[in-house]
Design a protein around this motif. Structure first.
Motif, PDB file in Angstrom:
ATOM      1  N   CYS A  25     -82.138 -47.211  63.749  1.00  0.00           N
ATOM      2  CA  CYS A  25     -83.152 -47.045  62.703  1.00  0.00           C
ATOM      3  C   CYS A  25     -84.438 -47.804  63.049  1.00  0.00           C
ATOM      4  CB  CYS A  25     -82.618 -47.549  61.366  1.00  0.00           C
ATOM      5  SG  CYS A  25     -81.281 -46.556  60.707  1.00  0.00           S
ATOM      6  N   TRP A  68     -85.939 -37.151  52.944  1.00  0.00           N
ATOM      7  CA  TRP A  68     -84.811 -38.075  52.913  1.00  0.00           C
ATOM      8  C   TRP A  68     -84.447 -38.416  54.348  1.00  0.00           C
ATOM      9  CZ3 TRP A  68     -84.412 -32.884  52.104  1.00  0.00           C
ATOM     10  CH2 TRP A  68     -83.486 -32.174  52.850  1.00  0.00           C
ATOM     11  N   THR A  69     -83.542 -39.357  54.506  1.00  0.00           N
ATOM     12  CA  THR A  69     -83.124 -39.748  55.853  1.00  0.00           C
ATOM     13  C   THR A  69     -81.655 -39.426  56.058  1.00  0.00           C
ATOM     14  OG1 THR A  69     -82.564 -41.975  55.133  1.00  0.00           O
ATOM     15  CG2 THR A  69     -84.789 -41.649  55.982  1.00  0.00           C
ATOM     16  N   SER A  70     -81.308 -39.075  57.277  1.00  0.00           N
ATOM     17  CA  SER A  70     -79.912 -38.778  57.590  1.00  0.00           C
ATOM     18  C   SER A  70     -79.074 -40.055  57.655  1.00  0.00           C
ATOM     19  CB  SER A  70     -79.813 -38.024  58.915  1.00  0.00           C
ATOM     20  OG  SER A  70     -80.333 -38.805  59.968  1.00  0.00           O
ATOM     21  N   CYS A  71     -79.718 -41.193  57.888  1.00  0.00           N
ATOM     22  CA  CYS A  71     -78.993 -42.459  57.992  1.00  0.00           C
ATOM     23  C   CYS A  71     -78.733 -43.089  56.622  1.00  0.00           C
ATOM     24  CB  CYS A  71     -79.768 -43.443  58.870  1.00  0.00           C
ATOM     25  SG  CYS A  71     -81.365 -43.909  58.185  1.00  0.00           S
ATOM     26  N   GLU A  80     -86.151 -39.077  64.261  1.00  0.00           N
ATOM     27  CA  GLU A  80     -84.910 -38.310  64.398  1.00  0.00           C
ATOM     28  C   GLU A  80     -84.017 -38.422  63.164  1.00  0.00           C
ATOM     29  OE1 GLU A  80     -84.498 -42.259  66.555  1.00  0.00           O
ATOM     30  OE2 GLU A  80     -86.003 -40.679  66.457  1.00  0.00           O
ATOM     31  N   HIS A  81     -84.298 -39.348  62.247  1.00  0.00           N
ATOM     32  CA  HIS A  81     -83.526 -39.493  61.014  1.00  0.00           C
ATOM     33  C   HIS A  81     -84.180 -38.792  59.830  1.00  0.00           C
ATOM     34  CE1 HIS A  81     -81.411 -43.429  62.484  1.00  0.00           C
ATOM     35  NE2 HIS A  81     -81.209 -42.389  63.290  1.00  0.00           N
ATOM     36  N   GLN A  82     -85.393 -38.300  60.003  1.00  0.00           N
ATOM     37  CA  GLN A  82     -86.126 -37.690  58.894  1.00  0.00           C
ATOM     38  C   GLN A  82     -85.642 -36.275  58.632  1.00  0.00           C
ATOM     39  OE1 GLN A  82     -88.114 -39.929  57.280  1.00  0.00           O
ATOM     40  NE2 GLN A  82     -87.258 -41.163  58.924  1.00  0.00           N
ATOM     41  N   ARG A  83     -85.483 -35.956  57.356  1.00  0.00           N
ATOM     42  CA  ARG A  83     -85.103 -34.622  56.926  1.00  0.00           C
ATOM     43  C   ARG A  83     -86.062 -34.193  55.827  1.00  0.00           C
ATOM     44  NH1 ARG A  83     -82.956 -35.620  60.881  1.00  0.00           N
ATOM     45  NH2 ARG A  83     -80.753 -35.557  61.422  1.00  0.00           N
ATOM     46  N   GLN A  89     -81.238 -28.410  49.421  1.00  0.00           N
ATOM     47  CA  GLN A  89     -80.865 -28.763  50.793  1.00  0.00           C
ATOM     48  C   GLN A  89     -80.574 -30.254  50.883  1.00  0.00           C
ATOM     49  OE1 GLN A  89     -84.487 -27.171  52.497  1.00  0.00           O
ATOM     50  NE2 GLN A  89     -83.326 -25.589  53.582  1.00  0.00           N
TER      51      GLN A  89
END
Length: 92
Positions: A25, A68-71, A80-83, A89
Protein backbone atom coordinates in the motif's frame (compact mmCIF):
# COMPACT_ATOMS: atom_id res chain seq x y z
CA UNK A 1 3.53 35.75 -1.63
CA UNK A 2 1.49 32.90 -3.10
CA UNK A 3 2.98 29.61 -4.12
CA UNK A 4 2.77 28.68 -7.78
CA UNK A 5 0.08 26.13 -8.65
CA UNK A 6 1.44 22.71 -9.50
CA UNK A 7 0.90 21.52 -13.06
CA UNK A 8 -1.21 18.35 -13.48
CA UNK A 9 1.98 16.30 -13.98
CA UNK A 10 3.56 17.80 -10.86
CA UNK A 11 0.38 17.23 -8.85
CA UNK A 12 0.14 13.60 -9.97
CA UNK A 13 3.75 13.04 -8.91
CA UNK A 14 3.17 14.84 -5.60
CA UNK A 15 0.15 12.63 -4.84
CA UNK A 16 2.16 9.48 -5.54
CA UNK A 17 5.02 10.66 -3.31
CA UNK A 18 3.07 12.13 -0.36
CA UNK A 19 2.57 8.66 1.13
CA UNK A 20 4.08 6.13 3.51
CA UNK A 21 4.88 2.84 1.81
CA UNK A 22 3.48 -0.03 3.88
CA UNK A 23 3.66 -3.52 2.41
CA UNK A 24 1.97 -3.11 -0.98
CA UNK A 25 0.00 0.00 0.00
CA UNK A 26 0.84 3.68 -0.40
CA UNK A 27 -0.80 5.21 2.69
CA UNK A 28 -1.74 8.89 2.34
CA UNK A 29 0.32 11.08 4.66
CA UNK A 30 -1.88 14.18 4.39
CA UNK A 31 -5.28 15.33 5.55
CA UNK A 32 -8.38 13.16 5.62
CA UNK A 33 -12.05 14.08 5.79
CA UNK A 34 -14.48 13.00 8.49
CA UNK A 35 -14.88 9.62 6.70
CA UNK A 36 -11.13 8.99 6.68
CA UNK A 37 -10.86 9.66 2.94
CA UNK A 38 -7.65 11.39 1.75
CA UNK A 39 -8.23 15.00 0.72
CA UNK A 40 -5.99 17.55 -0.95
CA UNK A 41 -6.28 21.18 -2.02
CA UNK A 42 -5.05 22.01 -5.50
CA UNK A 43 -5.45 25.30 -7.31
CA UNK A 44 -7.68 26.60 -4.50
CA UNK A 45 -10.15 23.69 -4.65
CA UNK A 46 -10.47 20.68 -2.34
CA UNK A 47 -10.47 17.21 -3.92
CA UNK A 48 -10.73 13.62 -2.76
CA UNK A 49 -7.13 12.54 -3.38
CA UNK A 50 -8.02 9.10 -4.79
CA UNK A 51 -10.51 10.56 -7.27
CA UNK A 52 -8.08 13.28 -8.36
CA UNK A 53 -5.27 10.77 -8.83
CA UNK A 54 -7.60 8.32 -10.62
CA UNK A 55 -8.60 11.01 -13.09
CA UNK A 56 -4.99 12.03 -13.67
CA UNK A 57 -3.97 8.41 -14.30
CA UNK A 58 -6.93 7.73 -16.59
CA UNK A 59 -8.43 5.19 -14.17
CA UNK A 60 -11.54 7.21 -13.29
CA UNK A 61 -13.40 7.47 -16.59
CA UNK A 62 -16.85 8.44 -15.33
CA UNK A 63 -17.24 11.33 -12.84
CA UNK A 64 -20.35 9.64 -11.39
CA UNK A 65 -18.42 6.52 -10.36
CA UNK A 66 -17.62 5.77 -6.74
CA UNK A 67 -14.06 5.04 -5.62
CA UNK A 68 -12.76 2.36 -3.25
CA UNK A 69 -9.64 0.31 -2.68
CA UNK A 70 -9.14 -3.40 -3.16
CA UNK A 71 -6.94 -3.52 -0.04
CA UNK A 72 -9.65 -2.01 2.18
CA UNK A 73 -7.54 0.89 3.51
CA UNK A 74 -9.33 4.15 2.71
CA UNK A 75 -6.03 6.03 2.88
CA UNK A 76 -4.30 3.87 0.24
CA UNK A 77 -3.32 5.65 -2.99
CA UNK A 78 -1.54 2.74 -4.68
CA UNK A 79 -2.83 2.90 -8.29
CA UNK A 80 -3.07 -0.89 -8.49
CA UNK A 81 -5.43 -0.90 -5.45
CA UNK A 82 -7.82 1.72 -6.83
CA UNK A 83 -11.25 0.64 -8.04
CA UNK A 84 -13.91 2.82 -9.67
CA UNK A 85 -17.45 1.95 -10.60
CA UNK A 86 -21.09 2.07 -9.62
CA UNK A 87 -22.28 1.59 -6.05
CA UNK A 88 -23.54 -1.86 -7.11
CA UNK A 89 -20.06 -2.82 -8.41
CA UNK A 90 -18.55 -1.53 -5.18
CA UNK A 91 -20.68 -3.93 -3.13
CA UNK A 92 -19.75 -7.06 -5.10
Amino acid sequence: MTRPVLTPDEMRQWLLEHVRVSDECRIWAGSVDSWGQPVVTWDGKQYKARRLLGGMLGLLTNPDYKSWTSCGDRRCLAPEHQRYGTRQQMCL
